[in-house]
Design a protein around this motif. Structure first.
Motif, PDB file in Angstrom:
ATOM      1  N   UNK A  82       1.035  -1.333  -0.411  1.00 13.47           N
ATOM      2  CA  UNK A  82      -0.155  -0.011  -0.222  1.00 13.47           C
ATOM      3  C   UNK A  82       0.463   1.132   0.123  1.00 13.47           C
ATOM      4  N   UNK A  83       1.719   0.919  -1.215  1.00 16.06           N
ATOM      5  CA  UNK A  83       2.588   2.534  -0.729  1.00 16.06           C
ATOM      6  C   UNK A  83       2.711   3.387  -2.189  1.00 16.06           C
ATOM      7  N   UNK A  84       1.399   2.943  -2.575  1.00 17.12           N
ATOM      8  CA  UNK A  84       1.050   3.689  -4.615  1.00 17.12           C
ATOM      9  C   UNK A  84       1.549   5.338  -3.624  1.00 17.12           C
ATOM     10  N   UNK A 142      11.701   1.022   0.853  1.00 15.66           N
ATOM     11  CA  UNK A 142      11.537   0.234   1.784  1.00 15.66           C
ATOM     12  C   UNK A 142      12.028   1.456   3.701  1.00 15.66           C
ATOM     13  N   UNK A 143      14.037   1.746   2.677  1.00 14.99           N
ATOM     14  CA  UNK A 143      14.550   2.394   3.647  1.00 14.99           C
ATOM     15  C   UNK A 143      14.227   4.265   3.435  1.00 14.99           C
ATOM     16  N   UNK A 144      13.938   4.536   2.144  1.00 17.06           N
ATOM     17  CA  UNK A 144      13.176   5.972   2.406  1.00 17.06           C
ATOM     18  C   UNK A 144      11.951   6.293   3.606  1.00 17.06           C
ATOM     19  N   UNK A 157       3.107   1.743   9.458  1.00 18.94           N
ATOM     20  CA  UNK A 157       2.988   0.681   8.798  1.00 18.94           C
ATOM     21  C   UNK A 157       2.572   1.149   7.829  1.00 18.94           C
ATOM     22  N   UNK A 158       2.270  -0.066   7.348  1.00 19.77           N
ATOM     23  CA  UNK A 158       0.885  -0.839   6.062  1.00 19.77           C
ATOM     24  C   UNK A 158      -0.015   0.371   5.597  1.00 19.77           C
ATOM     25  N   UNK A 159      -0.606   1.006   5.923  1.00 23.74           N
ATOM     26  CA  UNK A 159      -1.680   1.188   5.909  1.00 23.74           C
ATOM     27  C   UNK A 159      -1.729   2.825   4.339  1.00 23.74           C
ATOM     28  N   UNK A 160      -2.675   2.097   4.192  1.00 21.94           N
ATOM     29  CA  UNK A 160      -2.753   3.490   2.990  1.00 21.94           C
ATOM     30  C   UNK A 160      -2.884   4.795   3.492  1.00 21.94           C
TER      31      UNK A 160
END
Length: 396
Positions: A82-84, A142-144, A157-160
């Motif tokens: 969910x990193x769009x 991921x590092x950024x 987290x991994x939320x939008x």
């Protein structure tokens, strides 16, 4: 000397004992690969040399293991959960060539500052953008994201998340590094100008006038982007005009008056004007709702401030796809890097995470009427001409 290195803010070279050594032996464990890259760059761009430098270089060499990652096409950013919102924001920033070049030409400064991790990680993503190594891209993204989350834990987290909030956080965090990097640059006998400040920052002046006595007060805001209310069926120029309009305020003046009006103007103009369109609002039950009003996206925009007037051309658009305010998907449309202003071919690219497709600026303006969320307008050089269908934004 390494300035503000892993040894802290001290300007002195490290002592004989080291984080990596015990009785002249290398500690038998492997640290994060990016830490070694940071050390490598700090050594390269700093002004000191110690006997330990060779050993550190050897340790770096040992840590770089060969990998056979899956491949990804040139320019694509994989979605790591969910990193769009992050991918579309980064793609738009990387479309701004002069913004990126300003980082490149000052590499010696930010490479000498261990605390400038965010800039380093942004530029690593830029360098890997055309790579087909998706494993490396995932690691860098991921590092950024992790680095941004240190000061903005809402992105941890991994939320939008919201693309505009993430973009603003990137720019503000890079900007706050300016005092440190200016000090380091001065120590090195050079200078540093923050690319955010030189390319994106502008000033807005708010003038409040008491309706009873006419007393005025002025307040300036320093911004990296401007949020605009949607004007259904209107164009971008109409939304800027709406922003300039007088609004009524409840304000108690010293004269006893309780009503004032306020108008806002551009005090200065940036090289790249970022406009955020307010497509989300809260309902009476405090649920987030998406506003899907259609607007006209202008390819060219004429904007005036109290100091000058400038022509801007649309170079990138971040769009939110979907009908829901709580979910959806972000994509980015941007001018193709080979498209030259002197001989424009209207060649654009659509970045949809790990998918890229060709398009045109005309198609983008037509297809994103109901989804455009963040607009990037680049200031054009030369005389500003009012184009057909464009209305200069007056500050009067």
């Amino acid at each position: 000397m390494i300035i503000n290195s892993v040894h802290g803010s001290s300007r002195e070279a490290p002592q004989e004992s080291s984080l990596f050594y015990h009785q002249d032996e290398v500690v038998p464990f492997v640290l994060d690969e990016e830490l070694y890259e940071d050390l490598e760059q700090a050594i390269k761009y700093s002004r000191f040399t110690t006997p330990q430098e060779t050993d550190i270089q050897e340790l770096i060499s040992v840590s770089h293991q060969a990998k056979t990652p899956p491949t990804a096409g040139s320019g694509r950013f994989p979605n790591i959960g969910q990193t769009c919102y992050m991918n579309s924001s980064l793609q738009s920033l990387l479309t701004l060539e002069n913004f990126v070049k300003d980082f490149q030409r000052q590499k010696q400064v930010w490479c000498s500052a261990f605390d400038a991790q965010l800039i380093r990680k942004f530029m690593r993503i830029r360098d890997a953008r055309t790579s087909t190594d998706s494993y490396n891209k995932m690691r860098l993204l991921q590092s950024f994201k992790g680095e941004i989350s240190v000061k903005a834990p809402e992105f941890r987290g991994c939320e939008q998340n919201d693309a505009h909030e993430f973009l603003t956080s990137i720019l503000n965090q890079i900007w706050t590094l300016s005092p440190l990097l200016q000090d380091i640059a001065a120590y090195m006998g050079t200078g540093y100008t923050c690319p955010v400040e030189s390319n994106l920052v502008f000033r807005v002046e708010n003038i409040r006038t008491c309706k009873s006595c006419g007393t005025q007060s002025r307040r300036q805001e320093v911004l990296t982007n401007l949020s605009l209310d949607l004007v259904p069926g209107g164009c971008v120029g109409d939304m800027i005009q709406e922003y300039h309009k007088e609004t009524m305020l409840e304000y108690k003046c010293e004269c006893g008056g309780r009503t004032s009006c306020q108008r806002s103007y551009f005090k200065t103009l940036p090289k790249v004007l970022i406009l955020h369109l307010k497509r989300f609002c809260f309902t009476s039950s405090y649920k987030l709702r998406k506003v899907q009003d259609s607007i006209k996206l202008e390819r060219d925009l004429v904007v005036s401030s109290k100091e000058d007037e400038a022509c801007y051309s649309l170079v990138s658009v971040v769009s939110h796809l979907g009908n829901c305010g709580e979910a959806g998907h972000y994509i980015c449309d941007g001018v193709h890097p080979d498209d030259h202003p002197d001989e424009p071919s209207d060649h654009w690219l659509t970045f949809n995470d790990a998918e890229i497709s060709g398009t045109t600026g005309g198609s983008v303006c037509e297809q994103r009427k109901q989804t455009a969320y963040i607009l990037f307008y680049k200031k054009q050089s030369g005389e500003c001409l009012v184009l057909e269908g464009s209305t200069p934004e007056s500050f009067h």
